[in-house]
Motif scaffolding. Sequence first.
Motif, short mmCIF file in Angstrom:
data_model
loop_
_atom_site.label_atom_id
_atom_site.label_comp_id
_atom_site.label_asym_id
_atom_site.label_seq_id
_atom_site.Cartn_x
_atom_site.Cartn_y
_atom_site.Cartn_z
N HIS A 1 -2.60 1.60 -4.56
CA HIS A 1 -2.98 2.95 -3.93
C HIS A 1 -3.54 2.78 -2.67
O HIS A 1 -4.48 1.90 -2.49
N VAL A 2 -3.43 3.39 -1.65
CA VAL A 2 -3.93 2.96 -0.23
C VAL A 2 -5.78 3.34 -0.39
O VAL A 2 -6.40 2.65 0.23
N SER A 3 -5.85 4.44 -1.27
CA SER A 3 -7.60 4.56 -1.46
C SER A 3 -8.07 3.19 -2.03
O SER A 3 -9.27 3.12 -2.08
N ASP A 4 -7.50 2.54 -3.11
CA ASP A 4 -7.98 1.39 -3.81
C ASP A 4 -8.14 0.31 -2.71
O ASP A 4 -9.19 -0.51 -2.69
N ILE A 5 -6.99 0.21 -1.72
CA ILE A 5 -7.19 -0.72 -0.91
C ILE A 5 -8.33 -0.51 -0.05
O ILE A 5 -9.18 -1.36 0.53
N ALA A 6 -8.49 0.87 0.58
CA ALA A 6 -9.50 1.28 1.47
C ALA A 6 -10.83 0.77 0.86
O ALA A 6 -11.83 0.23 1.55
N PRO B 1 0.86 -1.17 0.01
CA PRO B 1 0.11 -0.18 -0.10
C PRO B 1 0.90 1.27 0.02
O PRO B 1 1.80 1.37 0.66
N VAL B 2 0.61 1.96 -0.90
CA VAL B 2 1.45 3.39 -0.91
C VAL B 2 0.42 4.47 -1.37
O VAL B 2 -0.63 4.27 -1.98
N GLY B 3 1.01 5.82 -1.26
CA GLY B 3 0.30 7.00 -1.85
C GLY B 3 -0.62 7.57 -0.42
O GLY B 3 -0.60 6.95 0.60
#
Length: 351
Positions: A236-241, A181-183
């Motif tokens: 991307h951390v928002s895709d993970i979220a 997870p990044v970004g």
Amino acid sequence: MSKILVTGGCGYIGSHTIVDLVENGYEVISVDNNSRSTSRIFEGIEKITGKKIKNYKVDLCNFDDTFAIFQENEDITGIIHFAAFKAVGESVEQPLMYFENNLVSLINLLKCVQEFNIPHFVFSSSCTVYGNPDKIPVTETTPPKPAESPYGYTKQMGEQIINEFSKANAAQCVLLRYFNPVGAHPSIMIGELPIGKPANLVPAITQTAIGKLPLMQVYGDDYDTRDGSCVRDFIHVSDIAHAHTLAIQFLEQGKSTKRCEVFNLGSGNGFTVLEAIKTFEKVSGVHLNYVIGPRRPGDVIAIYANNDFAVKTLGWKLKYSLEDMLLTAWKWEQRLKTDEKFYQSKPADLN
Ligand code: WQD
């Protein structure tokens, strides 16, 4: 309205998941002892969503304090469990601290799931459970190999504990295996807040680029990969979220055919460390000051996900590219540099 308890809600992925849950109509409460985080991140969440999130500053290793949260919130319909120590290197130096913190907190939570009949439980797992895979990309049925660190073992053991728990209890569970997870959230109002010298690649890149670190090392360029540096699946951390919101919806809609379902949360693309650095230089316009150093013990040479199952079963549509990941990470680092004004300014737009 469904009420979700997010543990580790002040953390990197936890805070981004709270934003996504709120934006999808969920009521959210958080429990986070702030041992590795700050509840100041909730100022950023409020800027984005307009919602004030309640955080219980409780150590989940304290059963009585954890139990009391459920007594006060009888309407919790689901739990997303992020709270855990996650530094690979630290876990090698302090294995007992990792086994105690990560496993006792999980077991205490599961006791409350049992006692209060919480129907849905989502667990933050990691691609680290695959160890050094023989074949890539990895699917959810790729057999786990011995973990590379006590941190990795706590994720493998956590999955086993939840698996066995789900067979003996009514709760339906989902294990989400993150890749890298990044970004930061596109509003640049929340992002990663590494404590001390960052162990992970992208914060090391952005802190070096902004001058917080004089130099960074690429840990080895003599691996059997296309440019000699390790291969990772950056996501991307928002895709993970958003995948967490989809996992809760998947459970609420009764679509799970198993007591405990597993999903790979990766982009499905493998990029090398040096390619990530080149991409960062392109999107930021900053020349990165790095040297090639020795390999880091415990590093997996190459791993990336086959994410077909999550895309198909959860309806997961990824929104962000590697460029977006690195640009949002860079903009977040620049905002952190103006910390005293940190939460006053308007959400920044990306361009
Ligand atoms: C990525 C690559 C490093 C820093 C770990 C956990 C995983 C998850 C994410 C928690 C490696 C190289 C790094 C630097 C470098 N943790 N690197 N210079 O190890 O893939 O995954 O963190 O959720 O579970 O296992 O991530 O970012 O530390 O390293 O060259 O200064 O970047 O050698 O090849 P990793 P990472």
